[in-house]
Scaffold this active site. Structure first.
Site, short mmCIF file in Angstrom:
data_model
loop_
_atom_site.label_atom_id
_atom_site.label_comp_id
_atom_site.label_asym_id
_atom_site.label_seq_id
_atom_site.Cartn_x
_atom_site.Cartn_y
_atom_site.Cartn_z
N HIS A 1 61.07 30.03 19.38
CA HIS A 1 60.12 29.97 20.51
C HIS A 1 60.52 31.10 21.47
CE1 HIS A 1 57.16 27.10 22.62
NE2 HIS A 1 57.29 28.13 23.45
N ASN B 1 47.91 25.57 18.76
CA ASN B 1 48.09 25.52 20.21
C ASN B 1 46.79 26.01 20.83
OD1 ASN B 1 50.70 24.98 19.44
ND2 ASN B 1 51.63 26.71 20.54
N ARG C 1 58.35 17.54 20.08
CA ARG C 1 58.51 18.90 19.58
C ARG C 1 59.38 19.68 20.57
NH1 ARG C 1 54.63 23.79 20.28
NH2 ARG C 1 55.88 25.30 19.14
N GLU D 1 50.21 22.08 20.81
CA GLU D 1 50.26 22.24 22.27
C GLU D 1 48.85 22.09 22.83
OE1 GLU D 1 52.12 25.73 23.96
OE2 GLU D 1 53.80 25.59 22.58
N GLU E 1 53.66 30.63 18.30
CA GLU E 1 52.73 31.62 18.86
C GLU E 1 53.17 33.06 18.59
OE1 GLU E 1 51.97 30.68 22.96
OE2 GLU E 1 51.17 28.70 22.48
N TYR F 1 44.56 26.31 24.59
CA TYR F 1 44.45 26.15 26.04
C TYR F 1 43.04 26.43 26.55
CZ TYR F 1 49.42 25.41 26.14
OH TYR F 1 50.66 24.87 25.93
O1 IFM Z 1 54.68 27.43 28.28
C1 IFM Z 1 53.95 28.00 27.24
C2 IFM Z 1 54.61 27.73 25.91
O2 IFM Z 1 55.92 28.20 25.88
C3 IFM Z 1 53.84 28.39 24.80
N1 IFM Z 1 52.45 28.05 24.85
C4 IFM Z 1 51.76 28.16 26.12
C5 IFM Z 1 52.55 27.43 27.20
C6 IFM Z 1 51.82 27.54 28.55
O3 IFM Z 1 51.68 28.87 28.92
#
Ligand code: IFM
Length: 443
Positions: free
Chosen positions: A124, A290, A80, A352, A169, A292
């Site tokens: 992006h 995505n 990606r 992600e 995002e 985290y």
């Molecule tokens: O680096 C970023 C990415 O561009 C978008 N999602 C989160 C990642 C980590 O912060």
């Protein structure tokens, strides 16, 4: 690092890695590329932690063949990347800049030759600066311009791209870029940034129509999600949790999946017009997720401009970004998406998932990153648990292939499976690269 054997994944599951244009390409003045809002923002003193910019980044623009060889060595079936709008249309409008598109043409062909599916993100965050000067995503003309750009990209690459992702995002671009001003374009509108949400979503819907009209591959959007962990148990805490959840997790997904905006999201008159919600709810082939970390939330102080307060979560291991490591949050999120949206939910790909650590080469030149291996091990297992619970998940992409330019943090945060020495551009696969290849992609 030794980890227990990974459970099997369904045949055809797409293992991949992700990057984005401004974070890795460099060559920001090459072949007719116009300036983007991130060139401007990074060029403004005080905006970036280490004063750097993406002007050189990982020099991927010139080293893409070496990077595709790293992908092939990893054995992944998907890559990606994002297309830089200002390479395709230097001022955001008008005919395509053919030499800008040539780069992606070469990249896509090199990927296919290596047996890797190209997965292309159209936006992006690197909006052409000329469009920002005309109002950017606050302006209702931008969605149609985005669809025109999507059409140019599809005309050139649509015969080979295997999955299109319209936006990356949009919540972060709205909140950090337009609400809080810590990302480009640096606006500090707080909740007045809402039109940026609607115009991005409208741009997404119009771009889906443009891609469909070209008869090109499946279409997705990549939203980021952060499950709420309530700190406190009062009615006010619960209300704060619901408000944060609506803003971060539902503001974009509810209208995309046909539910309209969540209650309490009040747009100024004239922003949401008749027919917009139908455009936004164009059927999706895949929902990109995505993830985290979760977010701790409690009730806000009375004089707060926001209806919640974000509180650091304790009791978790932490990454170099100080983000809590919570794989159960990914499993909970995937189940929650299924439970909330039911039959309206398309198959999910985790577009992600990753972590930053202070990775440095040892005396032997190798880079050992056992924390990243533990992170990925936990998150891949969380996806498997969600599949076992009946959620249709068809792909998982690690953020990121390479250490890269992490927006307002500059080069200070390393997310890659591959270490990059920015002085020499030397790439060194970390131990997580070998682990991901041997334990996940080709167990
Ligand atoms: O680096 C970023 C990415 O561009 C978008 N999602 C989160 C990642 C980590 O912060």
């Amino acid at each position: 690092m030794t980890t227990p054997p990974m459970p099997e994944f369904p045949a055809g599951f797409r293992w991949g890695v992700s990057t984005s244009a401004y974070q890795i390409e460099g060559a920001t003045a090459a072949d007719g590329r116009g300036p983007s809002i991130w060139d401007t923002f990074a060029g403004t003193p005080g905006r970036i932690a280490d004063g750097s910019s993406g002007a050189e980044a990982c020099d991927h623009y010139h080293r893409y063949a070496e990077d595709v060889a790293l992908l092939a060595g990893l054995g992944v079936s998907g890559y990606r990347f994002s297309i830089a709008w200002p390479r395709v249309q230097p001022t955001g409008t008008g005919p395509a800049n053919p030499t800008g598109l040539d780069f992606y043409d070469r990249l896509v062909d090199t990927l296919l030759d290596a047996g890797v599916d190209p997965v292309a993100t159209l936006f992006h965050w690197d909006l052409p600066q000329a469009l920002e000067d005309a109002g950017g995503w606050l302006h209702r003309d931008t969605p149609a311009l985005f669809a025109a750009y999507a059409d140019l990209a599809a005309a050139r690459l649509g015969d080979r791209v295997k999955l299109w992702i319209t936006l990356n995002e949009p919540f972060i671009h709205m909140s950090l870029g337009h609400g809080l001003g810590v990302h480009a374009p640096g606006r500090t509108l707080l909740l007045d940034a809402f039109p940026v949400a609607h115009h991005q979503l409208l741009g997404h819907g119009l771009a889906v129509a443009a891609l469909r009209a070209r008869g090109t591959g499946p279409v997705a959007i990549a939203n980021n999600y952060s499950p709420v962990r309530l700190i406190g148990e009062t009615e006010a805490d619960r209300a704060a949790g619901a408000a944060y959840d609506a803003l971060h997790n539902r503001l974009f997904t509810d209208p995309l999946l046909g539910l309209g905006y969540p209650a309490g999201m009040n747009f100024d008159p004239g922003v949401v017009r008749d027919g917009d919600l139908e455009v936004i709810a164009a059927p999706l082939d895949v929902l990109g997720v995505n993830y985290y970390s979760p977010t701790g939330i409690r009730a806000a102080e009375e004089d707060s401009p926001l209806p919640f307060e974000i509180v650091p979560l304790t009791g978790y291991p932490r990454t170099a970004f100080d983000w809590p490591v919570a794989p159960d949050g990914l499993r909970d999120l995937l189940l929650r998406l299924r439970d909330t949206y039911g039959d309206a939910l398309p198959p999910i790909q985790v577009t992600e998932s990753g972590c930053a650590y202070d990775d440095v080469p040892g005396a032997d030149g190798r880079v050992h990153d056992p924390e990243r291996i533990a992170y990925l091990d936990g998150h891949v297992r969380a996806v498997r648990e969600a599949i076992d619970a009946g959620v249709e998940v068809t792909g998982y992409f690690v953020w990121s292939l390479l250490d890269n330019w992490e927006w307002a943090e500059g080069f200070t945060k390393r997310f890659g499976l591959v270490h990059v020495d920015y002085a020499t551009q030397r790439r060194t696969p970390k131990s997580s690269y070998a682990w991901f290849r041997d334990h996940v992609v080709r167990p």
